[in-house]
Write a protein that holds these residues in place. Structure first.
Motif, short mmCIF file in Angstrom:
data_model
loop_
_atom_site.label_atom_id
_atom_site.label_comp_id
_atom_site.label_asym_id
_atom_site.label_seq_id
_atom_site.Cartn_x
_atom_site.Cartn_y
_atom_site.Cartn_z
N CYS A 168 0.83 -1.21 0.00
CA CYS A 168 0.00 0.00 0.00
C CYS A 168 0.86 1.25 0.00
CB CYS A 168 -0.97 -0.02 1.18
SG CYS A 168 -2.27 -1.25 0.98
N PHE A 169 1.92 1.26 0.78
CA PHE A 169 2.81 2.42 0.76
C PHE A 169 3.37 2.63 -0.64
CE2 PHE A 169 7.01 4.27 0.72
CZ PHE A 169 6.72 5.51 1.26
N THR A 170 3.82 1.55 -1.26
CA THR A 170 4.42 1.64 -2.59
C THR A 170 3.42 2.21 -3.60
OG1 THR A 170 5.85 -0.24 -2.11
CG2 THR A 170 5.53 0.31 -4.43
N VAL A 171 2.20 1.72 -3.58
CA VAL A 171 1.18 2.18 -4.52
C VAL A 171 0.73 3.60 -4.19
CG1 VAL A 171 -1.18 1.79 -5.34
CG2 VAL A 171 0.40 -0.12 -5.10
N TRP A 172 0.45 3.84 -2.91
CA TRP A 172 -0.10 5.13 -2.53
C TRP A 172 0.92 6.27 -2.59
CZ3 TRP A 172 -3.14 2.99 2.26
CH2 TRP A 172 -4.21 2.22 1.81
N SER A 173 2.19 5.94 -2.62
CA SER A 173 3.19 7.00 -2.74
C SER A 173 3.66 7.17 -4.19
CB SER A 173 4.38 6.72 -1.82
OG SER A 173 5.01 5.51 -2.17
N ALA A 174 3.13 6.37 -5.09
CA ALA A 174 3.53 6.43 -6.50
C ALA A 174 2.83 7.57 -7.23
CB ALA A 174 3.20 5.11 -7.19
N HIS A 175 3.47 8.03 -8.26
CA HIS A 175 2.92 9.02 -9.18
C HIS A 175 2.40 10.28 -8.50
CE1 HIS A 175 3.35 5.79 -12.01
NE2 HIS A 175 2.52 5.03 -11.31
N PRO A 176 3.24 10.96 -7.72
CA PRO A 176 2.76 12.14 -6.99
C PRO A 176 2.30 13.29 -7.89
CG PRO A 176 5.15 11.98 -6.86
CD PRO A 176 4.66 10.71 -7.52
N HIS A 177 2.69 13.26 -9.17
CA HIS A 177 2.31 14.35 -10.07
C HIS A 177 1.29 13.90 -11.11
CE1 HIS A 177 5.48 16.54 -8.15
NE2 HIS A 177 6.32 15.57 -8.43
N ALA A 178 0.51 12.86 -10.78
CA ALA A 178 -0.45 12.30 -11.74
C ALA A 178 -1.76 13.08 -11.82
CB ALA A 178 -0.74 10.84 -11.39
N GLY A 179 -1.83 14.17 -11.16
CA GLY A 179 -3.04 14.99 -11.22
C GLY A 179 -3.58 15.26 -9.84
N GLU A 180 -4.42 16.28 -9.77
CA GLU A 180 -4.94 16.73 -8.49
C GLU A 180 -5.80 15.67 -7.79
OE1 GLU A 180 -7.70 20.30 -6.68
OE2 GLU A 180 -6.68 20.61 -8.59
N THR A 181 -6.61 14.96 -8.55
CA THR A 181 -7.49 13.96 -7.94
C THR A 181 -6.68 12.86 -7.27
OG1 THR A 181 -9.17 14.41 -9.59
CG2 THR A 181 -9.39 12.36 -8.36
N TRP A 182 -5.68 12.32 -7.99
CA TRP A 182 -4.85 11.26 -7.40
C TRP A 182 -4.01 11.82 -6.26
CZ3 TRP A 182 -4.39 6.77 -5.75
CH2 TRP A 182 -3.17 6.20 -5.42
N SER A 183 -3.48 13.02 -6.40
CA SER A 183 -2.65 13.62 -5.35
C SER A 183 -3.44 13.77 -4.06
CB SER A 183 -2.12 14.98 -5.81
OG SER A 183 -1.28 15.53 -4.83
N THR A 184 -4.67 14.24 -4.16
CA THR A 184 -5.53 14.39 -2.98
C THR A 184 -5.85 13.03 -2.37
OG1 THR A 184 -6.49 16.39 -3.91
CG2 THR A 184 -7.75 15.27 -2.18
N THR A 185 -6.18 12.06 -3.22
CA THR A 185 -6.52 10.73 -2.74
C THR A 185 -5.33 10.06 -2.08
OG1 THR A 185 -8.21 10.50 -4.46
CG2 THR A 185 -7.41 8.46 -3.44
N ARG A 186 -4.17 10.09 -2.75
CA ARG A 186 -2.99 9.40 -2.22
C ARG A 186 -2.54 10.03 -0.90
NH1 ARG A 186 1.70 12.06 -3.03
NH2 ARG A 186 3.12 10.29 -3.06
N THR A 187 -2.61 11.34 -0.79
CA THR A 187 -2.22 12.00 0.44
C THR A 187 -3.14 11.58 1.58
OG1 THR A 187 -1.28 13.86 -0.76
CG2 THR A 187 -1.86 14.25 1.55
N ALA A 188 -4.44 11.55 1.30
CA ALA A 188 -5.40 11.13 2.32
C ALA A 188 -5.18 9.68 2.73
CB ALA A 188 -6.83 11.32 1.81
N LEU A 189 -4.92 8.81 1.76
CA LEU A 189 -4.68 7.40 2.08
C LEU A 189 -3.42 7.23 2.93
CD1 LEU A 189 -5.59 5.78 -1.34
CD2 LEU A 189 -6.88 5.60 0.79
N LEU A 190 -2.37 7.93 2.57
CA LEU A 190 -1.12 7.82 3.34
C LEU A 190 -1.28 8.38 4.75
CD1 LEU A 190 1.41 8.84 0.55
CD2 LEU A 190 1.32 6.61 1.71
N GLU A 191 -1.92 9.54 4.87
CA GLU A 191 -2.00 10.21 6.17
C GLU A 191 -3.14 9.71 7.06
OE1 GLU A 191 0.43 12.07 7.31
OE2 GLU A 191 1.41 11.76 5.39
N GLU A 192 -4.28 9.39 6.46
CA GLU A 192 -5.46 9.03 7.25
C GLU A 192 -5.66 7.53 7.41
OE1 GLU A 192 -8.69 10.99 5.27
OE2 GLU A 192 -7.68 12.93 5.37
#
Length: 138
Positions: free
Chosen positions: A56-80
């Motif tokens: 999950c860390f590997t997937v959720w930290s991938a592609h940080p510049h893939a767009g605002e929707t993914w950036s918001t989702t991945r940040t929430a998944l990692l932090e929350e």
């Protein structure tokens, strides 16, 4: 599918919470994906299977510049989702997640995990430091 090393359990290589293909879903499916990641079964698995947490860390930290929707989702998944699960781990379990991260990705993935884990809560940590500094000065 790769084996997690535990009898009777398997894991996907990409933290497939509600995704049958094992891939992170495209933009429109990110909201249900985020909801699925917050289910009790997923949270329990993050706390009990180091390889799954590493995936999950590997997937959720991938592609940080893939767009605002993914950036918001991945940040929430990692932090929350992931950070609270990782904070609840014993030192031995944490070491197992780091080792699994190096097998899941590379030594850079393991180092990224260690760095992310050490960074704590970001804003909370900085605010705490500022408050502590003010208390010391007073």
């Amino acid at each position: 599918m790769a084996s997690s090393g535990q009898a009777g359990t398997s894991r996907t290589a990409s933290c497939a919470v509600g995704s049958p293909s094992g891939a992170v879903p495209p933009g429109g499916a990110l909201v249900p994906y985020g909801r699925a990641a917050r289910q009790d079964a997923v949270l329990a698995r993050l706390r009990s299977e180091p390889a799954y947490a590493a995936d999950c860390f590997t997937v959720w930290s991938a592609h940080p510049h893939a767009g605002e929707t993914w950036s918001t989702t991945r940040t929430a998944l990692l932090e929350e989702v992931l950070r609270p699960a990782v904070r609840a781990l014993s030192p031995e379990q944490l070491t197992a997640v780091e080792e699994a991260a190096s097998h899941t990705g590379s030594s850079r993935t393991a180092e990224a995990f260690r760095s992310w884990h050490r960074s704590g809560g970001g804003l909370r940590r900085r605010l705490g430091s500022r408050i502590a500094a003010r208390v010391r000065r007073a």
